[in-house]
Design an enzyme around this catalytic site. Sequence first.
Site, PDB file in Angstrom:
ATOM      1  N   SER A 179       1.057  -0.817  -0.273  1.00 43.53           N
ATOM      2  CA  SER A 179      -0.250  -0.126   0.142  1.00 43.53           C
ATOM      3  C   SER A 179       0.592   1.462  -0.104  1.00 43.53           C
ATOM      4  CB  SER A 179      -1.162   0.278   1.064  1.00 43.53           C
ATOM      5  OG  SER A 179      -0.063  -0.438   2.252  1.00 43.53           O
ATOM      6  N   HIS A 207      -5.395  -2.905  -2.967  1.00 42.60           N
ATOM      7  CA  HIS A 207      -5.111  -2.557  -4.109  1.00 42.60           C
ATOM      8  C   HIS A 207      -5.276  -3.271  -5.460  1.00 42.60           C
ATOM      9  CE1 HIS A 207      -4.022   1.038  -1.204  1.00 42.60           C
ATOM     10  NE2 HIS A 207      -3.918  -0.007  -0.087  1.00 42.60           N
ATOM     11  N   LYS A 239     -11.583   1.066  -2.108  1.00 47.19           N
ATOM     12  CA  LYS A 239     -10.613   1.693  -2.971  1.00 47.19           C
ATOM     13  C   LYS A 239     -10.950   2.074  -4.469  1.00 47.19           C
ATOM     14  CE  LYS A 239      -7.206   1.467   0.734  1.00 47.19           C
ATOM     15  NZ  LYS A 239      -7.223   0.126   1.854  1.00 47.19           N
TER      16      LYS A 239
HETATM   17  C1  LIG Z   1      -7.164  -0.191   3.199  1.00 48.25           C
HETATM   18  C2  LIG Z   1      -6.117  -0.915   3.530  1.00 48.25           C
HETATM   19  C3  LIG Z   1      -6.693  -1.851   4.313  1.00 48.25           C
HETATM   20  C4  LIG Z   1      -8.165  -1.922   5.011  1.00 48.25           C
HETATM   21  O1  LIG Z   1      -9.042  -1.389   5.090  1.00 48.25           O
HETATM   22  P1  LIG Z   1     -10.707  -0.308   5.283  1.00 48.25           P
HETATM   23  O2  LIG Z   1     -11.229  -0.998   4.155  1.00 48.25           O
HETATM   24  O3  LIG Z   1      -9.565   0.528   4.869  1.00 48.25           O
HETATM   25  O4  LIG Z   1     -10.720  -0.682   6.289  1.00 48.25           O
HETATM   26  C5  LIG Z   1      -6.294  -3.397   4.051  1.00 48.25           C
HETATM   27  N1  LIG Z   1      -5.002  -4.013   3.877  1.00 48.25           N
HETATM   28  C6  LIG Z   1      -5.365  -3.224   3.384  1.00 48.25           C
HETATM   29  C7  LIG Z   1      -3.774  -3.477   2.177  1.00 48.25           C
HETATM   30  C8  LIG Z   1      -5.406  -1.499   3.103  1.00 48.25           C
HETATM   31  O5  LIG Z   1      -4.504  -0.718   2.179  1.00 48.25           O
END
Ligand SMILES: *Cc1c(COP(=O)(O)O)cnc(C)c1O
Length: 388
Positions: A179, A207, A239
């Site tokens: 990330s 991602h 995302k």
């Molecule tokens: C954003 C993210 C999460 C958490 O997800 P949320 O729905 O924002 O709680 C978990 N793992 C990765 C790799 C992330 O980038």
Amino acid sequence: MAGFSERLGAVLAQRRRDGLYRHRLTLDSAQGPLVQVDGRQYLNFCSNDYLGLAAHPRVIERFRRAASEYGVGSGASHLVCGHSAPHHALEEALAEFTGRQRALLFSSGYMANTGILTSLLQRGDYVFEDRLNHASLLDGGLHSGARFQRFAHNDVAALQARLTAADGPRLVVVDGVFSMDGDTAPLPELAALCRAEDAWLMVDDAHGFGVLGERGVGSTEAAGLAPDAVPVLMATLGKALGTAGAFVAGSELLIEGLIQQSRNYIYTTALPPAVAAAGLEALALVSEEAWRREHLAGLVARFRRGAAQLGLPLMPSSSAIQPLLVGDAVRAVALSERLRAAGFLIGAIRPPTVPAGTSRLRITLTAAHSDTQVDQLLAQLAALWKAD
Ligand SMILES: *Cc1c(COP(=O)(O)O)cnc(C)c1O
């Protein structure tokens, strides 16, 4: 006196001194390439809305219709009476899309990861995590009671040495796309190693989901992995899908095990049904509008070409996450502030999110950006680096 105030005060003062103090922006607009903050418009290069779906008219309309039909709150947890038809339909669509037997929704990615790891793992098991894994994976592994080992980033040989030295149930956990770095895990090698060692592989594709692979299934599709190579596939919906929540996809046994045992699943109110309905629309757009992935890939190539010509400190990433390595936290913040003054929103990512000495500007590109906007960013970065 409990001493909490003194301790909190000291922590905050130290953070200020170290350039690690964090501030929130308050947006007065939807997510998009242009956002409004404090009456000023900014070019937004820090959102994870990779496909530009967070404010897509079809996603909004589906959300609106579902809110009319199902109301806003889900009213209860999934196991009481909060599991509605849109939740169920989204789970079925996600299972089909990822080629798994079943999928299970969680309220967030953080909840999914900590929930999966703490219910799958037991004392005496082993969990191996890439040291750059997302905090939710590290937290879940640490709290699981299993023997927790981190291995050097993307170092399959180091993992192999640890795996072969351990015995009993072993779970290997990685981000599909890291990330804060934007690079990808060596999934074919990891899958082959796990198969040979009879360990399970879990991939967090927060991602990659929606963005990578021909159909947008993500990192596992891009790596050409069959579903059984990744027994635990997790991804988020907040995302690239532009909505909220997360899911885990896998076997019937895995999903039933989580429904029965995962405290993060059981003891929390279900997502609003309209959010699930919006997720269904976003998933349809992922399939129907492959041009979003293609345009995004074009922007990534354009940015990297331009940044390389300018001699900017690119990191080895081919994803929508294109960090520029700065090093020092104070300098990263200063660069981010100067970009803000020039009308660009780009976050400075500092410890503890990234290792000390590797603070960076985390630039993210989305399918909603134009070529011109990327060129504007490059011009601004060029001016900034020359002045610095
Ligand atoms: C954003 C993210 C999460 C958490 O997800 P949320 O729905 O924002 O709680 C978990 N793992 C990765 C790799 C992330 O980038």
